[in-house]
Structures are given as C-alpha cells and as structure tokens.
Write an enzyme that holds these catalytic residues in place. Structure first.
Site, mmCIF file in Angstrom:
data_model
loop_
_atom_site.group_PDB
_atom_site.id
_atom_site.type_symbol
_atom_site.label_atom_id
_atom_site.label_comp_id
_atom_site.label_asym_id
_atom_site.label_seq_id
_atom_site.Cartn_x
_atom_site.Cartn_y
_atom_site.Cartn_z
ATOM 1 N N ASN A 1 -10.003 -31.942 -18.502
ATOM 2 C CA ASN A 1 -9.498 -33.022 -19.366
ATOM 3 C C ASN A 1 -8.375 -33.839 -18.729
ATOM 4 O OD1 ASN A 1 -10.032 -31.233 -22.517
ATOM 5 N ND2 ASN A 1 -11.330 -32.725 -21.494
ATOM 6 N N ASP B 1 -15.821 -30.645 -30.288
ATOM 7 C CA ASP B 1 -16.183 -31.906 -29.632
ATOM 8 C C ASP B 1 -16.495 -32.991 -30.658
ATOM 9 O OD1 ASP B 1 -16.635 -33.567 -27.503
ATOM 10 O OD2 ASP B 1 -18.676 -32.861 -27.127
#
Ligand code: FPP
Length: 234
Positions: free
Chosen positions: A65, A17
C-alpha cells in the site's frame, strides 16, 4: 446470538476491500471511503466478538500500500493512529486484546508508538483478539520468521514447518479458519499466506463500507456448511 464454538471459526481474517470504489460511487474522495471503512471495522469487530470468534485479523495496510499516492498513505496512517489513540474504551468495554502483525520498524514513529501502547494496554484482556495487520505482507512475515530463526542460531538441518510457524509475528494465534474478502476481487493479495494454507474462503461483492453484521452472519453460516478435510478423506 449464542456463540457455538464447535461451528464458529476460531480465527477469521478479513481483507477489507472496496473503500475507494465505495467513495467513487458517491462522488466522494477515497479518504471518505477509508473513514467509513473504519466505522465498518468497529461494527464487525463488535459483532465477531458477540458471535464467539476468538481472533479477528484485519488487513488495514499492506506492504504494497506504500505505492499509493502520498496523500492517501498519510491519511490512512493518520486514521489508524487516531483510532488507536482514541478507541481504548471501545476495546476495553468488550475486553478485546489488540495485537499487531507486520513490520513495525518501517512505520512512522507515532503510529508505532500507538500500536505498542494499545498492545500493552490491552494485553491482559481475555475477550476476542483483534489482530491488526499494518505494514503487513505474508511473504515479508515469512522472511522475517526465517530471519528470527537464523538469528537464534537455527540450522538448515532443523528447518521445518514448525520452525517457521513458531517464528511468525504471533505464534500463539492459530491458523486461519475463514478468510473473507469484500469488494468483489478474487485474490489473496499477500494476506496471511502461511496461516491461510487450509482456510475456507468467502468472497463478497459488497464494498467494505457497506458491510453489516448481516454480511458477517452470512460468511459464518457459509463456513458452517463447509466440510474441512485438511487434505485427508472423510
Ligand atoms: C482497501 O480498499 C482498504 C484499505 C487499503 C484500507 C483499509 C483500512 C481501513 C478500513 C481503516 C483502518 C482500520 C482499522 C481497523 C485500524 P481500497 O482502498 O483498495 O478500495 P478500492 O479497491 O475500492 O480502491
């Protein structure tokens, strides 16, 4: 470094991330963060393999996503596809076996094709397993495992943990020993939730593109100090 298999986690998972924030900090488009993130992934794969890790699971694209802007989704799909097509030598040199976790059926056909090709091309390699999570969600994997069980004629009476475990995407991959999340957030985001039941957790504030071998060494050193009890008492 000499691998010491007693204290090196067999299965390490990484939530990579911070690509977007890394790029924003530099006034760059989010895509630059993902490009740099891919370079980091290769660096960390090589170092994990040298360190004696048996399997490294990387969260490249989650089932959530798809909610991102179309441009970003297309960029990520293109990046993954090109990487898989062009990096065969990278995997071959190190004897890395690549596998995929996630729902293949909903991926663009060209990405699916590259995934199947690289899985096939590397299936006999005996080095570290690189498990790429693409269109992956932990809950989705559990649902798909239950479906597999039912399709094979499994009954409610026989349903138990083993029935789920043996129907996951890769029953041969051991449970997660060490879960790493970079980028400062403290959550699991649907990452290998079944396999992470007893994983040790390591959170790093450093954005993924800035991760180096040194950061992985820190996480591995941290793991060494943990006392794993799996619910028991020592
Ligand atoms: C999370 O950062 C990162 C992703 C959703 C993509 C990760 C993909 C790669 C590193 C490239 C593909 C890798 C391989 C090994 C094929 P974010 O965009 O959520 O960052 P932010 O939280 O700062 O916005």
């Amino acid at each position: 470094m000499t691998p010491d298999n007693r204290i090196i986690p067999a299965h390490v998972g990484i939530i990579m991330d911070g690509n977007g924030r890394w790029a924003r900090k530099r006034g760059l488009p989010r895509s630059s963060g993902h490009k740099e993130g891919l370079e980091t992934a290769k660096r960390i794969v090589a170092h994990a393999s040298d360190s004696g890790v048996s399997c490294l699971s990387l969260y490249a694209f989650s089932t959530e996503n798809w909610r991102r802007a179309e441009d970003e989704v297309n960029f990520l799909m293109g990046l993954i596809k090109t990487h898989l097509r062009k990096q065969y030598d990278f995997y071959k040199e190190r004897g890395l076996r690549v596998s995929h976790s996630g729902d293949l059926t909903k991926l663009p056909p060209k990405v699916r094709e590259e995934i199947l090709l690289v899985e096939d091309d590397t299936k006999s390699f005996t080095g570290m397993r690189v498990n790429l999570l693409i269109n992956y969600g932990g809950r989705d994997e559990i649902v798909r495992a239950v479906k597999r069980y039912l399709v094979k004629g499994g009954s409610p009476d026989d349903m138990n943990e083993e029935a789920i475990s043996s129907n996951l995407d890769h029953p041969d991959i051991s449970e997660l020993d060490l879960l790493i999340r970079t980028g400062g957030e403290l959550r699991l985001s649907n990452f290998l939730i079944w396999q992470a039941a007893y994983a040790e957790l390591f959170f790093s504030d450093v954005f993924w593109p800035d991760w180096t071998s040194k950061h992985l060494d820190e996480a591995l050193a941290h793991y060494k100090k943990r006392q794993r009890r799996f619910g028991g008492v020592t």
